[in-house]
Enzyme design. Structure first.
Site, PDB file in Angstrom:
ATOM      1  N   SER A  97       1.030  -1.836  -9.806  1.00 39.68           N
ATOM      2  CA  SER A  97       0.972  -3.278  -9.541  1.00 39.68           C
ATOM      3  C   SER A  97       2.022  -4.031 -10.349  1.00 39.68           C
ATOM      4  O   SER A  97       3.208  -3.789 -10.206  1.00 39.68           O
ATOM      5  CB  SER A  97      -0.440  -3.779  -9.840  1.00 39.68           C
ATOM      6  OG  SER A  97      -0.592  -5.094  -9.389  1.00 39.68           O
ATOM      7  N   ASP A 239       0.552  -7.314  -3.457  1.00 38.36           N
ATOM      8  CA  ASP A 239      -0.780  -7.747  -3.025  1.00 38.36           C
ATOM      9  C   ASP A 239      -1.063  -9.162  -3.552  1.00 38.36           C
ATOM     10  O   ASP A 239      -1.866  -9.881  -2.984  1.00 38.36           O
ATOM     11  CB  ASP A 239      -1.886  -6.751  -3.427  1.00 38.36           C
ATOM     12  CG  ASP A 239      -1.952  -6.469  -4.911  1.00 38.36           C
ATOM     13  OD1 ASP A 239      -0.985  -6.774  -5.635  1.00 38.36           O
ATOM     14  OD2 ASP A 239      -2.992  -5.943  -5.358  1.00 38.36           O
TER      15      ASP A 239
HETATM   16 MG    MG Z   1      -0.646  -5.851  -7.414  1.00 38.45          MG
END
Ligand code: MG
Length: 444
Positions: A97, A239
């Protein structure tokens, strides 16, 4: 091998060559296939370490009989959504991430676009810990094939989910991550798009991967200096999505949450949000006759709550936004398109931001020993001290007061209790904070 309980709500994350190794990826692959997943979509973010991890994971999956559909480098939401589109049973993303370049990680996805839940994570962990895998015989290995259509499919899904008249001009800061889709889809929607840090590079040379006011100075300055209507930024695996208004000001994440929530919700609808969500979101929803469903902190819990029929939107103030009608995975490119559509319809963005009431928030960390036992005592005395309806123990202890609220939670990783207080005036927030401190001191 990594210890039991290595899976957090965000999967496994840590330094490559220490916590995160090919050995671990192989074991996760074996465990996922041994749990009966026969067709698994695999993707990775832009970190080069993901190549070796993906190879090892794929070997483990195939060795236990699963077929692998390899998407290569894609945004996490593209991989998560492709599980359903490609009629697979599970998805795996090799990503850390927004963590620094030296890290990598593994995140697992179900067919609904939701991350693996606690029992699924536990099953994988137990298999790895006990080395219990269903290795296939010599003629039973799964096959692997490359699939290149997922990004296009994702772009089509986003185009179908938003409509844009008079497309704005947008600057997209990709942070050298995997969010190229956002620039592509906004261009397809008719926007004038310029990118910053568009070159995928897992050493993240352009800026730290976590998109925040402190890391987005270049984006803010560029939007301010040009005629762009807004700026969009993602983390490394796209995301998450955050924004900058046309004046170059960072849009506070709680305000962005309030804007998305009130646009998505109508009379009687519900919005899922963690217990640390701002009053700004409550108030924005009250205006449209909608209300909040509170969840523990973490986008996995928000996604879980978003499966309820009356929940039309879920958000995490970290920048994870979920429209359950589209997917249960936080989808940065979808969020970007939704915000661009909102600005096109009701902008400018600075005026939208100005229409959301914000309130003073105070945060403190208290160093403690034995945080779990201490939180037990805080919970007990909060329940004694306050009316039942005012105390929420879903995640930590949250107490509603006349003009605000406070929340005490144990830090996940450090010997700290974190205290958050928010109220509708400076005076009230100090009073709420004092009350929280008083409750804490009484239990020490
Ligand atoms: Mg992420």
């Amino acid at each position: 091998m990594a210890p039991l309980g290595m899976f957090g709500t965000s999967g496994i994350r840590g330094p490559v060559g220490e916590t995160v190794t090919a050995d671990l990826a192989l074991a996760v692959g074996r465990a996922v296939a041994s749990e009966g997943h026969e067709r698994v979509v695999v993707g990775r973010d832009v970190r080069d370490s993901g190549i070796v991890l993906s190879d090892a994971l794929t070997a483990g999956l195939r060795e236990c009989g699963a077929d692998v559909i390899d998407l290569g480098v894609e945004a996490t939401p593209t991989v998560a959504r492709a599980v359903g589109w490609l009629e697979a049973d599970a998805g795996v993303v090799l990503t850390a991430s927004h963590n620094p370049p030296a890290d990598n990680g593994i995140k697992l996805w179900t067919r609904s676009g939701k991350a693996f839940g606690p029992s699924q994570r536990e099953a994988i962990t137990v298999r790895i810990d006990r080395d219990v895998f269903s290795l296939a015989s010599w003629d039973g290995h799964g096959v692997s094939r490359r699939h290149d259509g997922a990004r296009e499919r994702h772009a089509e899904a986003i185009q179908a989910a938003v409509s844009l008249e008079d497309p704005p001009s947008v600057i997209v800061d990709l942070g050298n991550g995997a969010g190229r889709l956002t620039a592509d889809v906004l261009t397809q929607l008719g926007c004038r798009v310029r990118t910053l840090n568009g070159q995928p590079d897992g050493s993240f040379p352009g800026r730290p991967s976590e998109p925040e006011a402190e890391t987005l100075e270049t984006l803010m300055a560029t939007v301010a200096a040009t005629d762009a209507d807004l700026g969009i930024a993602h983390d490394g695996d796209a995301d998450r999505m955050v924004a900058v208004d046309e004046t170059g000001a960072f849009v506070p994440k709680d305000v962005l949450f309030a804007l998305f929530a009130r646009e998505a919700a109508g009379e009687g609808d519900r919005v899922a949000a963690p217990v640390d969500t701002s009053l700004s979101v409550d108030d924005a929803l009250a205006h449209v006759g909608a209300s909040l469903t509170k969840t523990p902190v973490g986008d996995v819990y928000v996604a879980e709550a978003a499966t309820r029929d009356d929940v039309v939107f879920g958000g995490e103030p970290s920048g994870a936004w979920i429209w359950p009608e589209e997917t249960l995975c936080p989808d940065g490119p979808l969020a970007a398109a939704k915000l661009v559509a909102l600005v096109a319809r009701r902008g400018p963005l600075s005026a939208l931001v100005g229409s959301v009431e914000t309130y003073p928030i105070r945060r403190e960390s208290i160093e403690v020993e034995g945080k779990a036992e201490l939180m037990d005592r805080v919970r007990e005395s909060a329940l004694e001290r306050y009316a039942d309806g005012d105390v929420d123990t879903l995640d930590g202890v949250r107490v509603e007061r006349e003009d605000g609220w406070f929340l005490m939670r144990a830090s996940g990783t450090q010997s700290l209790i974190r205290l958050t207080a928010e109220a509708r005036s400076d005076e009230a927030v100090m009073a709420v904070l004092e009350e929280a401190r008083g409750l804490f001191e009484a239990t020490r």
